[in-house]
Design an enzyme around this catalytic site. Structure first.
Site, PDB file in Angstrom:
ATOM      1  N   LYS A  28       0.809  -1.227   0.000  1.00 41.96           N
ATOM      2  CA  LYS A  28       0.000   0.000   0.000  1.00 41.96           C
ATOM      3  C   LYS A  28       0.836   1.269   0.000  1.00 41.96           C
ATOM      4  O   LYS A  28       0.430   2.288  -0.536  1.00 41.96           O
ATOM      5  CB  LYS A  28      -0.949  -0.003   1.199  1.00 41.96           C
ATOM      6  CG  LYS A  28      -2.100  -0.975   1.019  1.00 41.96           C
ATOM      7  CD  LYS A  28      -3.229  -0.679   1.967  1.00 41.96           C
ATOM      8  CE  LYS A  28      -4.442  -1.510   1.642  1.00 41.96           C
ATOM      9  NZ  LYS A  28      -4.242  -2.958   1.926  1.00 41.96           N
TER      10      LYS A  28
ATOM     11  N   GLU B 150      -9.981   7.316   3.691  1.00 45.72           N
ATOM     12  CA  GLU B 150     -10.903   6.440   4.408  1.00 45.72           C
ATOM     13  C   GLU B 150     -10.170   5.133   4.643  1.00 45.72           C
ATOM     14  O   GLU B 150      -9.256   4.778   3.896  1.00 45.72           O
ATOM     15  CB  GLU B 150     -12.178   6.188   3.595  1.00 45.72           C
ATOM     16  CG  GLU B 150     -12.127   5.024   2.609  1.00 45.72           C
ATOM     17  CD  GLU B 150     -11.185   5.245   1.440  1.00 45.72           C
ATOM     18  OE1 GLU B 150     -10.945   6.418   1.074  1.00 45.72           O
ATOM     19  OE2 GLU B 150     -10.679   4.244   0.904  1.00 45.72           O
TER      20      GLU B 150
ATOM     21  N   SER C  72       1.616  -9.853  -1.103  1.00 48.45           N
ATOM     22  CA  SER C  72       1.246  -8.440  -0.927  1.00 48.45           C
ATOM     23  C   SER C  72       1.601  -7.868   0.441  1.00 48.45           C
ATOM     24  O   SER C  72       1.844  -6.669   0.563  1.00 48.45           O
ATOM     25  CB  SER C  72      -0.253  -8.266  -1.181  1.00 48.45           C
ATOM     26  OG  SER C  72      -1.016  -9.124  -0.355  1.00 48.45           O
TER      27      SER C  72
HETATM   28  C1  LIG Z   1      -5.118  -3.966   1.494  1.00 50.12           C
HETATM   29  C2  LIG Z   1      -4.436  -5.240   1.223  1.00 50.12           C
HETATM   30  C3  LIG Z   1      -4.830  -6.101   0.163  1.00 50.12           C
HETATM   31  C4  LIG Z   1      -6.035  -5.847  -0.694  1.00 50.12           C
HETATM   32  O1  LIG Z   1      -6.015  -4.663  -1.423  1.00 50.12           O
HETATM   33  P1  LIG Z   1      -5.740  -4.627  -3.000  1.00 50.12           P
HETATM   34  O2  LIG Z   1      -6.058  -3.225  -3.362  1.00 50.12           O
HETATM   35  O3  LIG Z   1      -6.650  -5.613  -3.646  1.00 50.12           O
HETATM   36  O4  LIG Z   1      -4.319  -4.978  -3.200  1.00 50.12           O
HETATM   37  C5  LIG Z   1      -4.098  -7.255  -0.068  1.00 50.12           C
HETATM   38  N1  LIG Z   1      -3.036  -7.584   0.708  1.00 50.12           N
HETATM   39  C6  LIG Z   1      -2.635  -6.799   1.735  1.00 50.12           C
HETATM   40  C7  LIG Z   1      -1.465  -7.230   2.536  1.00 50.12           C
HETATM   41  C8  LIG Z   1      -3.320  -5.610   2.028  1.00 50.12           C
HETATM   42  O5  LIG Z   1      -2.898  -4.855   3.051  1.00 50.12           O
END
Ligand SMILES: *Cc1c(COP(=O)(O)O)cnc(C)c1O
Length: 397
Positions: A89, A111, A377
């Protein structure tokens, strides 16, 4: 077929900017200026430096030897879990804070649902010395106390929203109301590839650093820039958009998007938007969303807060609709098994969101010569209590 956004902000029949009249000047200012600003050499220079020295990029592309052996194929993990604040993020918020400064804004609003985007926004506001206001549903502030504490420590003001269901969509409504009242000095940082044009495209461009790095790293490791598969979980879709971006128009690369099935796609407790959704408008964008026959949003469910979203970004709706990406839906239980698998076989505790992508490997017909790039992610520290509760329950059975 082209999978980039068109001039009006559409991916196929999805996207656009469906906003109240009062918001038009803000969104229009952004639309007119965002590309010029982010491709200015001085902007790119400042962004590159921050991505390197502050975020910690490039994140490694790690060959996961034991997972590869288990699935009898070649699996690489793109280590977004090692980025500052523990997930992808920050790639977007760092980009948007530089943009906000170039636009002359002094006040940032956001938000947040689970608080991860709120933390990433509060982080870059501290970095830039800008005022930060985060809207968060009252119920979410109670469920996500550690992230509320983090945001406050970073200097942000967290405003609990008590209207409606007191969760993410109500927080979004408040943020939009704030932006309408403060169009001159305020920038609204949206946290995924959702919202009115140009947000989905802008966020995708900031996250595209993921696939830009993968191409170089894979060339070095495998002698080709093109994996057989790129796999990523999808909430709103930003980490997947970043991992897919530089492969969108490379048909030899198979794109795999993994949604949260919750208790099961047809259980009534799910967030598998591509399967369960229909065309509608959410957060200013025409896309697939979970809704009743008369257009009321259906509350999504997933054990992972980051995938608990009733829509998907317009790029992903188009990737689904056109068949360019293959979509899987993974249950809470399968995802938790994915957490355990990755922890025990690689010594990496993944975010529960990312573990959905790991669990999808079981459903893919993988061959020994295939190259799989899986976008990890985020890291699982934030999920530890949920993981512990799950394992305790398993032991009790
Ligand atoms: C917020 C988040 C997601 C989901 O958000 P996307 O916009 O779909 O990437 C996925 N993995 C993690 C670790 C997150 O913090």
């Amino acid at each position: 077929m082209d999978f980039s956004v068109d001039e009006r902000g559409y991916y196929g029949k999805f996207g656009g900017a469906y906003i109240p009249e009062m918001l038009y000047p803000n969104v229009e200012e952004l639309r007119q200026k965002y590309l010029d600003i982010i491709y200015e050499p001085s902007f790119q220079e400042e962004l590159d430096e921050l991505l390197r020295d502050y975020v910690g990029r490039p994140t490694p592309l790690y060959y996961a030897k034991r997972l590869s052996e288990k699935f009898n194929t070649k699996i690489y993990l793109k280590r977004e879990d090692l980025a500052h604040t523990g997930a992808h993020k920050i790639n977007n918020t760092v980009g948007q804070i530089l943009l906000a400064k170039r636009l002359g804004k002094t006040r940032i609003i956001a938000e947040t649902g689970a608080g991860q985007h709120g933390v990433a926004t509060a982080t870059v506001c501290a970095l830039a010395g800008l005022e930060c206001i985060v809207y968060m549903g009252q119920i979410d502030t109670e469920r996500q106390k550690p992230n509320v504490a983090r945001m406050k420590l970073l200097g942000a003001k967290v405003i609990p929203v008590t209207s409606g269901s007191q969760t993410l969509k109500d927080a979004t409504n408040e943020a939009i109301r704030d932006w309408i009242s403060n169009p001159e000095d305020t920038h609204y940082i949206i946290g995924s590839v959702v919202g009115p044009h140009p947000y989905p495209d802008m966020v995708a461009r900031f996250q595209a650093v993921i696939s830009a790095e993968v191409r170089q790293q894979l060339l070095y490791k495998e002698g080709t820039e093109f994996p057989t598969y790129v796999v990523a979980c999808v909430g709103g879709g930003s980490n997947a958009a970043g991992a897919f971006y530089h492969y969108l128009n490379e048909p030899a690369v198979n794109l795999v998007a993994v949604e949260a099935a919750g208790h099961g796609v047809n259980s009534g407790l799910s967030a598998a938007t591509s399967v369960l959704g229909s065309l509608g408008i959410i957060h200013g964008s025409k896309t697939l969303l979970m809704q009743t026959e008369d257009g009321q949003i259906v509350e999504p469910h997933s054990i992972s807060a980051g995938l608990d979203y009733p829509g998907i970004g317009p790029m992903h709706a188009h990737l689904y609709d056109s068949g360019r990406a293959k979509f899987y839906a993974i249950t809470d239980e399968e995802a938790m098994q994915g957490v355990v698998l990755c922890s025990r076989m690689e010594g990496i505790i993944p975010a529960i969101e990312s573990a959905h992508a790991i669990a999808a490997l079981h459903y893919m017909q993988l061959k020994p010569d295939d190259i799989v790039v899986l976008n990890l992610s985020g890291r699982g520290d934030k999920d530890l209590q949920t993981i512990i509760n799950y394992l305790d329950e398993q032991d009790g059975k």
